[in-house]
Design an enzyme around this catalytic site. Structure first.
Site, PDB file in Angstrom:
ATOM      1  CB  CYS A  93      -5.661 -41.913  -2.415  1.00 12.09           C
ATOM      2  SG  CYS A  93      -4.199 -41.299  -1.572  1.00 12.09           S
ATOM      3  CD  GLU A  94     -11.561 -42.896  -3.908  1.00 10.62           C
ATOM      4  OE1 GLU A  94     -11.969 -43.000  -5.089  1.00 10.62           O
ATOM      5  OE2 GLU A  94     -11.484 -43.848  -3.123  1.00 10.62           O
ATOM      6  N   GLY A 141     -37.308 -28.350   1.951  1.00  6.35           N
ATOM      7  CA  GLY A 141     -36.980 -28.380   0.529  1.00  6.35           C
ATOM      8  C   GLY A 141     -36.646 -27.061  -0.123  1.00  6.35           C
ATOM      9  N   PRO A 153     -37.858 -27.201   7.456  1.00  7.38           N
ATOM     10  CG  PRO A 153     -37.536 -24.961   8.067  1.00  7.38           C
ATOM     11  CD  PRO A 153     -38.444 -26.139   8.304  1.00  7.38           C
ATOM     12  N   GLY A 154     -34.524 -27.548   6.267  1.00  9.69           N
ATOM     13  CA  GLY A 154     -33.164 -27.927   6.642  1.00  9.69           C
ATOM     14  C   GLY A 154     -32.180 -26.962   5.990  1.00  9.69           C
ATOM     15  NE  ARG A 155     -30.556 -27.892  -0.120  1.00  7.76           N
ATOM     16  CZ  ARG A 155     -29.715 -28.869  -0.450  1.00  7.76           C
ATOM     17  NH1 ARG A 155     -28.440 -28.616  -0.617  1.00  7.76           N
ATOM     18  NH2 ARG A 155     -30.172 -30.091  -0.658  1.00  7.76           N
ATOM     19  CE1 TYR A 160     -26.689 -35.984  -2.985  1.00  7.05           C
ATOM     20  CE2 TYR A 160     -25.420 -34.316  -1.828  1.00  7.05           C
ATOM     21  CZ  TYR A 160     -26.316 -35.372  -1.818  1.00  7.05           C
ATOM     22  OH  TYR A 160     -26.824 -35.787  -0.621  1.00  7.05           O
TER      23      TYR A 160
HETATM   24  C1  LIG Z   1     -34.253 -33.823   4.434  1.00 10.27           C
HETATM   25  C2  LIG Z   1     -35.648 -33.593   4.872  1.00 10.27           C
HETATM   26  C3  LIG Z   1     -36.112 -32.304   5.108  1.00 10.27           C
HETATM   27  C4  LIG Z   1     -35.276 -31.066   4.877  1.00 10.27           C
HETATM   28  O1  LIG Z   1     -34.989 -30.871   3.525  1.00 10.27           O
HETATM   29  P1  LIG Z   1     -34.238 -29.528   3.058  1.00 10.27           P
HETATM   30  O2  LIG Z   1     -34.188 -29.663   1.578  1.00 10.27           O
HETATM   31  O3  LIG Z   1     -32.893 -29.550   3.683  1.00 10.27           O
HETATM   32  O4  LIG Z   1     -35.052 -28.372   3.518  1.00 10.27           O
HETATM   33  C5  LIG Z   1     -37.404 -32.154   5.583  1.00 10.27           C
HETATM   34  N1  LIG Z   1     -38.196 -33.230   5.794  1.00 10.27           N
HETATM   35  C6  LIG Z   1     -37.782 -34.488   5.558  1.00 10.27           C
HETATM   36  C7  LIG Z   1     -38.702 -35.610   5.803  1.00 10.27           C
HETATM   37  C8  LIG Z   1     -36.500 -34.712   5.088  1.00 10.27           C
HETATM   38  O5  LIG Z   1     -36.105 -35.967   4.837  1.00 10.27           O
END
Ligand SMILES: *Cc1c(COP(=O)(O)O)cnc(C)c1O
Length: 426
Positions: free
Chosen positions: A350-351, A244, A282-284, A324
């Site tokens: 085409c949107e 997150g 972590p992802g983003r 978003y």
């Molecule tokens: C999407 C997700 C993440 C990663 O979220 P980021 O905002 O990209 O860091 C971590 N845990 C779960 C369960 C998720 O669904």
């Protein structure tokens, strides 16, 4: 001008560089639309978490839905990362990279029985379970397979919306997680089911969070819960605080991962929980600022009310703006002395919703390249084939080296697997 992604993505003179490569040259060599990533930026983002966690029992599980290209997974796997998956498809991707299943946690509100069976067969480290119904099904599936599923419950800490209104998944009233007040009962249920073994607790309170406050609030609630659950005789081995953490798209100033994790660990230690295994998902924040989407300007179309800069990347390549209303910085790959104009940067789809940016000051001509910055996360993974457009190619840059990590999708691949009706269909 400091760009998000600096120092790995920055101008040298008038040319935009990713590490030691000119972005315009990558576009010439590999075509557009093109996703280009800095390997050093990804590893630096991971290292920020790793520094804070060094010397403790921990596992960082990269939430691969942010960017699941094999070379990205490989980069993180080689640096010691585990993975957070949300589907059986993602499981096959990590396994294809040679990642041991013992470093994989399986999240998501809607796991199917087939996905559970496969995850049990390969031996994932843990299922992050999101409902009581899922506990029951997982226990049945595990028992039928003669296995025990290790589980953590995703608890919805219901952190205060008033002070942190931007949190979208940690509140009552969304589909994620088990309500805080139901957590103990669910842990007791899990402990009583034959196919399950409780190993941890987790939460994931939202995305693009730019302040430590909500994490500390969520942590406090989780620590309280752990104490209650353990007082009822159910040991909790690991504490997984989800993902997150936000990145900079425009002027957001999130804490560094190192600063955030350090403050969370201080709270964990102060409350006597320092012996637990600590996990993050972590992802983003690991990939977002490490990537750009490079696109060629096809046409410049001035108008009475608006000027359009029509580029060859579209909403199918990059969905975040359309989906978003996300704001992502767009810059020229080579700066010109021309006066700037205010453009809507739009794609060929085409949107009317097919735009990458609105009201952007740019000095560009047809044939120039532009780069959409901070496009390493939730960008390629959300690409579609709408308008029968093949998905973009991807390259990974490391110093002055470049590797093609995904071929551009060709038209014939887009209808492979489709079938015409037989001649006798009438
Ligand atoms: C999407 C997700 C993440 C990663 O979220 P980021 O905002 O990209 O860091 C971590 N845990 C779960 C369960 C998720 O669904």
């Amino acid at each position: 001008m400091t760009l998000p992604g600096a120092p790995h993505i920055a101008y040298r003179g008038d040319d935009l560089f990713i590490e030691d490569r000119r972005v315009a040259e990558l576009a010439r060599a590999h075509g557009t639309p093109l996703y280009a990533y800095s390997r050093a930026a990804m590893l630096a983002a991971l290292a920020s978490y790793q520094r804070a966690l060094a010397g403790r029992d921990h596992l960082i599980c990269y939430a691969m839905k942010a960017n699941s290209s094999l070379a990205v997974l490989q980069t993180f796997a080689q640096a010691g990362c585990g993975f957070d998956i949300v589907s059986g498809g993602e499981l096959e991707r990590v396994l294809a990279c040679g990642v041991p299943a013992s470093k994989v946690v399986f999240s998501g509100v809607g796991k199917t029985r087939a996905e559970m069976r496969r995850a049990l067969e390969v031996g994932v480290m843990c299922f992050n379970v999101e409902s009581e119904a899922e506990l029951e099904v997982l226990s049945q599936v595990a028992s039928a397979a003669g296995r025990i599923a290790r589980v953590s419950l995703r608890v919805n800490p219901d952190v205060d919306a008033g002070t942190h209104p931007y949190i979208s998944t940690g509140l009552k009233g969304n589909k994620f997680g088990i309500a805080h007040q139901d957590a103990l009962a669910n842990y007791q249920r899990a402990a009583g089911l034959p196919g399950l073994h409780v190993v941890g607790i987790d939460c994931h309170i939202g995305s693009q969070i730019t302040d430590a406050g909500p994490y500390l609030d969520a942590l406090d609630r989780l620590l309280e819960l752990i104490e209650t659950i353990e007082a009822h005789g159910i040991p909790i081995h690991h504490l997984d605080l989800g993902g997150g953490l936000g990145i900079t798209y425009t002027d957001e100033a999130p804490p560094s991962a190192e600063a955030l994790v350090t403050s969370l660990l201080a709270r964990i230690d102060a409350r006597g929980h320092g012996h637990r295994r600590i996990m993050f998902e972590p992802g983003r924040s690991l990939v977002g600022n490490a990537g750009v989407l490079v696109s060629e300007v096809l046409y410049v179309k001035p108008g009475e009310q608006r000027n359009f800069c029509i580029v060859d990347a579209a909403m199918n390549d990059l969905m975040r703006p359309a989906m978003y209303q996300a704001w992502m910085r767009i810059v020229a790959c080579r700066r010109r002395d021309d006066p700037t104009m205010i453009f809507d940067v739009v794609g060929p789809v085409c949107e009317s919703g097919d735009w990458l940016g609105k009201d952007r000051a740019l000095a560009v001509r047809a044939g120039d390249c532009v780069a959409v910055l901070s496009a390493g996360a939730y960008s390629m993974t959300m690409a579609s084939n709408y308008n029968t457009r093949g998905r973009a190619a991807e390259v990974m840059v490391s110093g002055d080296r470049v590797w093609l990590i995904r071929d551009r999708e060709q038209p014939s691949e887009l209808f492979r697997g489709e079938h015409l009706l037989p001649a006798n269909a009438g």
